[in-house]
Design a protein around this motif. Sequence first.
Motif: not given
Lengths: 326, 326
Positions: B127-135, B281-290
């Motif tokens: 699913i990393a083929v997709f990048g934010a922003p998402f529906p 904070e680093t993990i929060i930032r990365i994961v919020s784009g998933w």
Amino acid sequence: MHVMIIGGAGMVGGKLAARLAAKGTLAGKDIERLTLVDVIEANLPAGKPAAEAIVSDMSMPGEAERLVALRPDVIFHLAAIVSGEAEADFDKGYRINLDGTRFLFEAIRQEGLRDRYFPRVVFSSSIAVFGAPFPESIGDEFFTTPATSYGTQKAIGELLLSDYSRRGFFDGIGIRLPTICIRPGKPNKAASSFFSSILREPLAGQEAVLPVSEDIRHWFASPRAAVGFLEHAAEIDLKPLGHRRNLSMPGLSATVGEEIEALGRVAGDKAVKLIRREPDETIIRIVSGWAGRFDARRAEQLGFRAETSFDQIVRAHVEDELGGKV
Amino acid sequence: MHVMIIGGAGMVGGKLAARLAAKGTLAGKDIERLTLVDVIEANLPAGKPAAEAIVSDMSMPGEAERLVALRPDVIFHLAAIVSGEAEADFDKGYRINLDGTRFLFEAIRQEGLRDRYFPRVVFSSSIAVFGAPFPESIGDEFFTTPATSYGTQKAIGELLLSDYSRRGFFDGIGIRLPTICIRPGKPNKAASSFFSSILREPLAGQEAVLPVSEDIRHWFASPRAAVGFLEHAAEIDLKPLGHRRNLSMPGLSATVGEEIEALGRVAGDKAVKLIRREPDETIIRIVSGWAGRFDARRAEQLGFRAETSFDQIVRAHVEDELGGKV
């Protein structure tokens, strides 16, 4: 500034070169050097910056490095094997369209690792990255499932361009060109050739063959609009694109019947009568799998502009190719 | 039939090998040979077909040809440099994830040009083929704009797989795996590691760290479901896919809070109390784009099945890794 056009001997590349040489500036800066690269020697346009031609096949080892060592500020990458040939010769298509593009991007990265270098890269992609079935109108977030090797190679080029841009190796934008109409020159063996020839030949008083029915709908822009897209892509700020660096360009959705009506309005019934109907099942099958309409909202919001009627497309051809005379 | 697992020393590859060796058949046929390929020597599973391990780095010249010369009937291609490493080492990521995949596909084509050969190829995408922003929910026709080099390399692999399948060089399917949870083993440095460790460690009576808030939503499937996807992908008729050969797999959309509630139901409050909150904070930032949710309708219609509650995911781990005991 130094501008390089890779694919400078092609139709669009030649027109872009002529435009830049005549204008003498890009993004508000003087063009001091204009380099036209192609596998054959490109014609040099008249104009202020002295243009030079370099004969090079970028898919050959060392060639991309040789070009990038010239450190152009803007690189237009228009070089490609066309759809029909990439389908007929699998190896050649992947070599030129995929390896050539990757070699270029990688050469830019390597040049930048040696010494700070961050050119603008404008990549001409194609609506062939999309494959049927389509929705009524193809939006900016529709997936790319190409139905040809050419479309696959363009879609891969788009992904590489996005990633190299995201990583900060260059400032890239990919623009998906509609079918260019009216293409100057002679009919060729491309399945799309008739879209241009049913207008171009009658405008020059010659007969043309229409192999499909008049209700076939497709997506068009003039050569003049295509040059405008490329120029605009080299000039705008790309930060608003984020890592989504590839855009479907605006165009005109029209049927073959609407093309012919526009021909009639510009050149009269006599011209329309030069179109001979000769259905070709192979072309009908190929063309029926092509996209008919896009909703190119992102590109429009960024200021990209195409024709809004086929009359404009026909008149652009009359002005640019026929000296204004029908 | 001869089954080859490339990436056979990995967690999913090992579980797939164990499953196939225990079952002894695939698509209703006896597995006579089971080959596990990896850059390190894979553990061989117990079972009916005699398994063998081959040590090979497919991104090295000649290696893909050597593997394909064994003419496996089914090839599972699971080998990859993971996301974090592909981001840290640009060259290595492209070499293993892009070149390695392309070498494999091309070796199959060349083998087929020599002598009729048409294997099934199952490619594990992400699913990393997709990048934010998402529906709100990512549908089957959403575009692939990866936010990592790893995602880019997987998206390119998907395009190549589709084109090679369309051209008739092999019968390929790409399956986009959700985040696998609960991953057995130890915590690692992947940003996603905590999704598993906040369950796995407490289930084993150990403390775990939660670096994000409980409302983070993500997309999950168990290792057992992942093995099921791969097996199913090797067995079904792929003609209905046409040239759209890549599918987002079904999964479970759940928040971290829902994970923890399931842990409580299966293992009690004592387990839940072993989770220590320590925001990063680093993990929060990365994961919020998933991506948090998919509508994987096409895959569901083709019979792919995942868990429908986190309780099932936790119980699968307890059964498969802890001998049924909490």
